[in-house]
Design a protein around this motif. Structure first.
Motif, short mmCIF file in Angstrom:
data_model
loop_
_atom_site.label_atom_id
_atom_site.label_comp_id
_atom_site.label_asym_id
_atom_site.label_seq_id
_atom_site.Cartn_x
_atom_site.Cartn_y
_atom_site.Cartn_z
N GLU A 72 3.04 14.25 -9.38
CA GLU A 72 4.12 15.23 -9.50
C GLU A 72 4.59 15.34 -10.96
OE1 GLU A 72 4.70 17.04 -7.04
OE2 GLU A 72 6.48 18.15 -7.73
N MET A 73 4.70 14.17 -11.62
CA MET A 73 5.15 14.17 -13.02
C MET A 73 4.18 14.93 -13.91
SD MET A 73 6.97 10.40 -13.55
CE MET A 73 5.74 9.96 -14.66
N ILE A 74 2.88 14.65 -13.71
CA ILE A 74 1.87 15.32 -14.54
C ILE A 74 1.89 16.83 -14.30
CG2 ILE A 74 -0.63 15.60 -14.87
CD1 ILE A 74 -0.82 12.51 -14.38
N LYS A 75 2.10 17.21 -13.03
CA LYS A 75 2.15 18.64 -12.69
C LYS A 75 3.33 19.32 -13.40
CE LYS A 75 3.27 20.98 -8.72
NZ LYS A 75 3.58 20.85 -7.29
N ILE A 76 4.49 18.68 -13.32
CA ILE A 76 5.69 19.28 -13.95
C ILE A 76 5.51 19.34 -15.47
CG2 ILE A 76 8.16 18.95 -14.38
CD1 ILE A 76 8.41 17.83 -11.56
N LEU A 117 0.84 -1.19 0.00
CA LEU A 117 0.00 0.00 0.00
C LEU A 117 0.88 1.25 0.00
CD1 LEU A 117 -3.10 0.31 0.05
CD2 LEU A 117 -2.88 0.90 2.47
N GLN A 118 1.92 1.14 0.83
CA GLN A 118 2.90 2.22 0.93
C GLN A 118 3.48 2.56 -0.45
OE1 GLN A 118 3.91 3.94 3.65
NE2 GLN A 118 5.47 5.09 2.54
N MET A 119 3.87 1.48 -1.17
CA MET A 119 4.50 1.66 -2.48
C MET A 119 3.54 2.27 -3.49
SD MET A 119 6.90 -1.59 -3.16
CE MET A 119 7.20 -1.14 -4.85
N LEU A 120 2.30 1.77 -3.45
CA LEU A 120 1.31 2.27 -4.40
C LEU A 120 1.09 3.76 -4.21
CD1 LEU A 120 -1.50 -0.43 -4.68
CD2 LEU A 120 -0.07 0.53 -6.50
N SER A 121 0.93 4.17 -2.96
CA SER A 121 0.65 5.58 -2.73
C SER A 121 1.87 6.43 -3.09
CB SER A 121 0.23 5.81 -1.28
OG SER A 121 1.32 5.53 -0.43
N GLN A 122 3.05 5.81 -2.90
CA GLN A 122 4.25 6.55 -3.30
C GLN A 122 4.26 6.73 -4.82
OE1 GLN A 122 7.92 4.52 -2.69
NE2 GLN A 122 9.13 6.38 -2.80
N GLY A 123 3.89 5.64 -5.56
CA GLY A 123 3.83 5.72 -7.02
C GLY A 123 2.82 6.76 -7.47
N ALA A 124 1.66 6.76 -6.82
CA ALA A 124 0.61 7.71 -7.20
C ALA A 124 1.07 9.15 -6.97
CB ALA A 124 -0.65 7.42 -6.39
N GLU A 125 1.84 9.31 -5.91
CA GLU A 125 2.35 10.65 -5.59
C GLU A 125 3.33 11.11 -6.68
OE1 GLU A 125 4.74 12.16 -1.85
OE2 GLU A 125 2.98 10.95 -1.29
N ILE A 126 4.23 10.18 -7.08
CA ILE A 126 5.19 10.53 -8.15
C ILE A 126 4.44 10.84 -9.43
CG2 ILE A 126 7.10 9.67 -9.57
CD1 ILE A 126 7.93 7.91 -7.21
N ALA A 127 3.41 10.04 -9.74
CA ALA A 127 2.63 10.24 -10.96
C ALA A 127 2.02 11.65 -10.99
CB ALA A 127 1.53 9.18 -11.07
#
Ligand SMILES: [Zn+2]
Ligand SMILES: [Zn+2]
Length: 366
Positions: free
Chosen positions: A14-18, A2-12
């Motif tokens: 951030e990427m879309i924002k940038i 769960l930890q990893m998934l939410s970390q991935g979603a957070e990166i995603a």
């Protein structure tokens, strides 16, 4: 997990924002680029075109520099698309295709219709669809453009210092697709053991195409001494109009199963001119194809139409034309046997065995 998934979603996120910030910056740059193109600065600095100046000074490719100017020139005509980009519904790449289409279609440009397509398609797919669109609104100028691309296709062949052939050029999309359609299947790996990289496989495919294309056996004219054909030590190489002297190993392979026009010399006197009769033809070839069906090298399945009939015992060394003495090998594996130093032998129980070269000078067969 769960930890990893939410970390991935957070990166995603951030990427879309940038990426959206980058898209906005690209639009800003495009407006400047179009303004810049109106000035003389690029010409004062010795560039031929504003695209050239931008390409060089902003470290971009020619296409990207051109896209910037195009978007900068046309953004006012596609305000809805700019808003869609700002809202994150499409990207700058869509906008670039849109601008190019606006330039190509002039007064027939229909932003609303295209934007609908852009919202649903990736930039690559949108480009493809935009070509259909251009064709639909103005088939004549689209065709003229295609003609232009064909007229401008070029291929440069030049001789390298080592006698090799240097190739460069550009083809129109249709001609290019035709070339790739023929090359791609030939450039596939022959087996999981095939470790050649893509460039090497393309090069091999091109040579294979030229020497064995669709069963059309080329006629190579070779001037050779008998000593060369027999591989006698100290014999000179054979000669061919377009090549450096050819090694006896290569002539041996050509003579194995190739339309070979040979000019045999002995003591500077031509003793034999004629087509090699060793090409495997007619019923014998059909029997060989029916038996082997594809290249017989372990793991290789290159189909028969792309194979040579290799003589296990070469006719130069007394081997006969009977099917028991023949085996189908694709271009690469035939090369490995003659020039590459490999051996292919029949065991007592009729199986084929390949034996790697025991001494490898310089690079190995791969
Ligand atoms: Zn052979
Ligand atoms: Zn093969």
């Amino acid at each position: 997990m769960l930890q990893m998934l939410s970390q991935g979603a957070e990166i995603a996120r951030e990427m879309i924002k940038i990426q959206r910030q980058i898209d906005a910056l690209q639009l800003e740059l495009s407006k400047l680029a179009a303004e810049f193109a109106q000035t003389d600065h690029w010409s004062d600095e010795g560039s031929n075109t504003p695209i050239d100046w931008i390409r060089f000074n902003c470290n971009l490719t020619e296409k990207v520099a051109g896209d910037r100017i195009a978007v900068g020139q046309r953004h006012a005509e596609m305000a809805a698309s700019v808003r869609a980009m700002e809202a994150g519904e499409i990207g700058f790449s869509h906008l670039a295709v849109m601008a190019r289409t606006a330039i190509a279609t002039g007064s027939r440009f229909d932003e609303a219709r295209l934007l609908k397509v852009a919202r649903k398609a990736s930039p690559g797919k949108f480009y493809y669809e935009s070509l259909h669109y251009r064709h639909s609104v103005d088939a004549k100028s689209y065709a003229a453009e295609q003609v232009d691309l064909v007229e401008n296709r070029r291929l440069w062949l030049s001789k390298g210092e080592d006698g090799g052939l240097l190739i460069s050029g550009a083809l129109d999309p249709i001609g290019g697709a035709a070339v790739r359609t023929v090359l791609e299947p030939l450039a596939r790996r022959t087996s999981w053991e095939d470790r050649r990289n893509l460039e090497k496989r393309y090069a091999d495919a091109l040579v294979e195409l030229a020497t064995n294309g669709g069963g059309l056996k080329v006629q190579m004219q070779v001037t050779s001494s008998i000593d060369t054909l027999l591989g006698v030590i100290g014999a000179p190489g054979a000669e061919n109009e377009f090549s450096l002297p050819i090694s006896s190993k290569t002539v041996e392979r050509w003579a194995c199963d190739c339309g070979l026009t040979r000019v045999l010399m002995q003591d500077s006197v031509v003793i034999d001119v004629g087509r090699s009769e060793r090409t495997i033809k007619g019923p014998r070839r059909r029997a060989l194809i029916a038996r082997d069906q594809h290249c017989q090298w372990g793991g290789c399945e290159r189909p028969a139409s792309w194979c040579d009939g290799h003589h296990l015992v070469h006719w130069l060394h007394g081997g006969g034309g009977e099917i028991e003495n023949q085996v189908l090998l694709c271009h690469r594996h035939h090369w490995l046997v003659h020039e590459g130093g490999w051996q292919i032998v029949k065991t007592d129980d009729g199986r084929l065995m390949t034996i790697a070269p025991t001494v490898v000078f310089g690079r190995g067969p791969d």
